[in-house]
Enzyme design. Structure first.
Site, PDB file in Angstrom:
ATOM      1  N   SER A 256       1.102  -1.190   0.080  1.00  0.00           N
ATOM      2  CA  SER A 256       0.116   0.102  -0.039  1.00  0.00           C
ATOM      3  C   SER A 256       1.053   1.245   0.037  1.00  0.00           C
ATOM      4  O   SER A 256       2.196   1.155   0.134  1.00  0.00           O
ATOM      5  CB  SER A 256      -0.812   0.070   1.181  1.00  0.00           C
ATOM      6  OG  SER A 256       0.080   0.224   2.301  1.00  0.00           O
ATOM      7  N   LYS A 257       0.250   2.326  -0.246  1.00  0.00           N
ATOM      8  CA  LYS A 257       0.985   3.544  -0.335  1.00  0.00           C
ATOM      9  C   LYS A 257       1.417   3.857   1.045  1.00  0.00           C
ATOM     10  O   LYS A 257       2.557   4.629   1.290  1.00  0.00           O
ATOM     11  CB  LYS A 257      -0.065   4.791  -0.376  1.00  0.00           C
ATOM     12  CG  LYS A 257      -0.480   4.682  -1.950  1.00  0.00           C
ATOM     13  CD  LYS A 257      -1.418   5.850  -2.163  1.00  0.00           C
ATOM     14  CE  LYS A 257      -2.066   5.964  -3.576  1.00  0.00           C
ATOM     15  NZ  LYS A 257      -2.928   7.163  -3.861  1.00  0.00           N
ATOM     16  N   ARG A 258       1.061   3.241   2.001  1.00  0.00           N
ATOM     17  CA  ARG A 258       1.608   3.665   3.662  1.00  0.00           C
ATOM     18  C   ARG A 258       3.210   2.979   3.559  1.00  0.00           C
ATOM     19  O   ARG A 258       3.871   3.424   4.437  1.00  0.00           O
ATOM     20  CB  ARG A 258       0.916   2.946   4.620  1.00  0.00           C
ATOM     21  CG  ARG A 258      -0.563   3.677   4.891  1.00  0.00           C
ATOM     22  CD  ARG A 258      -1.192   3.256   6.074  1.00  0.00           C
ATOM     23  NE  ARG A 258      -1.712   2.005   5.821  1.00  0.00           N
ATOM     24  CZ  ARG A 258      -2.676   1.460   5.214  1.00  0.00           C
ATOM     25  NH1 ARG A 258      -3.692   2.333   4.789  1.00  0.00           N
ATOM     26  NH2 ARG A 258      -3.030   0.278   5.177  1.00  0.00           N
TER      27      ARG A 258
END
Length: 486
Positions: A256-258
């Site tokens: 994910s972007k995280r």
């Protein structure tokens, strides 16, 4: 045999996710391996998600990664437009949706959002609840439909899927997959704003553009039966399906972007080379028969066989990417390396030192370009360090022997004007020989005194050459003071 034609069809919604880059790369490699065509199509039917400048990001990413398309918005191959919103303006999707209505394979749906929200949920074979439309509007008379259209009543056009039996489709990675038809929702083909859904536009465009191999993530496996029913409804040939495995982080969760490194541009900003990223991404779910890991684009094209794509999730191993990037950095032409290294050096070194010499020392010791800063900061200023660093078991040095070496070597260095690496090494080598000492026994305390670090790019004499005579002598004197004070 028909010519292989693949496509990359991104939506302009932001930075290019690693998963999208892998899709583009695999589609590119399949086409190039077969000497076919690689097409770029911009899928912008979801206007709400479109981000300004995102199309430029797509072009920039393809350029940097070397994925050169044969056809696209900027290269007309005779089957354009290659931007879906432009195809909408041509009325293309509505035309094909109406063809399905005429065949009884699709129908107008005038149901309000309130009615749709109240529909019952069905349960699939795994026990998961799924929303299935009840075909309410399929049974409207021709007169009712014409009346609703004349009154300007909002509508969508839905696919008319069977409710009995099963639909089977073949994927080149996952084999034959069969689903019960009562799980196939009558998906929307044309939305109330007149735009096609992703699913419908995809099928129409792939057919009209002659796409022979469709590469996408395995999250689209569940939608594939609906795609096949559309192909069958039109009487079109179904392309080869190649669904790629999920990409997870090291904790086996969806990337994910995280994570901070989920997009191509994230990785470039972190100091990775585009070539290394491409090489790494190619191995996220695929490997060549000979298990070679470092491969140029030409080697990837030659070796790529999509039948060897794995079904298992691919783990994004950040450590392996860093190692691979380091291998690419080592092989770089020095001028190209220096161009990328110079901003990192400039961020740390403000003194008038020979930055090219510094760059040569770090090229084989870094994995990403920001590593340079921590490795060279001692050139700008000698850090505080503990005298315990002078103790080295292998070289048999300690604080006492180091102090003796530094006191002996200081006047020798004060008396020479040749501060070249070779000159300094010869000087120290002669001192070691005269004292019957090993070179390492002498060089260890000198390197510690001039760097204040446990490990450095380059040895003592290389560091001294860059620092120059005045700064070198100053640092050795500080070393003597430190050792004398304990």
């Amino acid at each position: 045999m028909e010519k292989v034609r693949t496509r990359f069809a991104p939506s302009p919604t932001g930075r290019m996710h690693v998963g999208n880059l892998r899709t583009a790369l695999y589609a590119y490699l399949i086409a190039r391996h077969a000497k076919g065509d690689f097409i770029l199509r911009i899928e912008d039917t979801d206007q709400n998600r479109e981000m300004e400048g995102a199309v430029d990001i797509i072009y920039r990413t393809l350029e940097k990664t070397g994925l050169r398309h044969d056809e696209g918005p900027d290269k007309d191959g005779g089957v354009g437009p290659y931007v879906q919103s432009e195809r909408v303006k041509n009325g293309l999707y509505m035309e094909y949706a109406k063809k399905l209505i005429e065949k009884g394979e699709a129908y107008y749906c005038f149901c309000t959002p309130e009615r749709l929200a109240g529909l019952k949920q069905a349960v699939d074979e795994s026990g998961k609840e799924i929303s299935v439309y009840d075909k309410h509007c399929l049974h409207l008379s021709k007169e009712e439909i014409e009346k609703n259209l004349a009154e300007g009543k909002p509508y969508v056009i839905r696919q008319n899927n069977p409710t009995e039996g099963r639909t089977t489709f073949h994927d080149d990675i996952y084999g034959d997959i069969s689903v019960q038809n009562n799980e196939l929702d009558d998906m929307v083909l044309i939305k109330s704003d007149g735009f096609p859904t992703y699913n419908f536009a995809n099928v129409v465009d792939d057919h009209l553009m002659g796409i022979t191999h469709v590469v996408r993530g395995n999250e689209y496996l569940s939608s594939s039966p609906k795609y096949n029913r559309l192909y069958d409804a039109f009487g079109w040939d179904v392309p080869e399906y190649i669904h790629c495995p999920l990409i997870t982080d090291e904790e086996h969760k969806k990337l994910s972007k995280r994570s901070g490194h989920s997009s191509f541009e994230d990785l470039i900003e972190q100091g990775f080379l585009a070539e290394a990223v491409v090489n790494f991404v190619a191995l996220l779910g695929w490997s060549p028969e000979d298990n070679q890991e470092i491969m140029s684009m030409d080697e990837l094209i030659a070796k790529f066989d999509y039948h060897h794509i794995s079904k298992s999730p691919a783990v994004f191993d950040y450590g392996k990417l860093k190692w691979m990037n380091g291998e690419y950095i080592k092989k770089m032409d020095f001028d190209a390396f220096y161009e990328k290294a110079e901003p990192e050096i400039d961020a740390v070194i403000k003194k008038p030192l020979d930055k090219k010499k510094i760059a040569r020392l770090v090229q084989t010791r870094i994995e990403i370009f920001p590593d340079i800063r921590e490795q060279i900061d001692f050139y700008e200023e000698l850090p505080e360090y503990d005298v315990s660093m002078y103790t080295h078991k292998k070289n048999k040095t300690n604080s006492e022997t180091s102090l003796a070496v530094l006191k002996d070597i200081l006047p020798i260095l004060e008396g020479t004007d040749d501060f070249s690496n070779d000159g300094l090494f010869s000087l120290i080598q002669a001192y070691a020989k005269e004292k019957a000492l090993k070179n390492g026994f002498v060089l260890w305390p000198i390197r510690t005194a001039v760097s204040g670090k446990q490990a450095t790019p380059g040895g003592a004499t290389e560091i001294m050459e860059i620092l120059g005579k005045e700064e070198t002598l100053s640092r050795i004197r500080k070393g003597i003071e430190k050792l004398s004070a304990q």
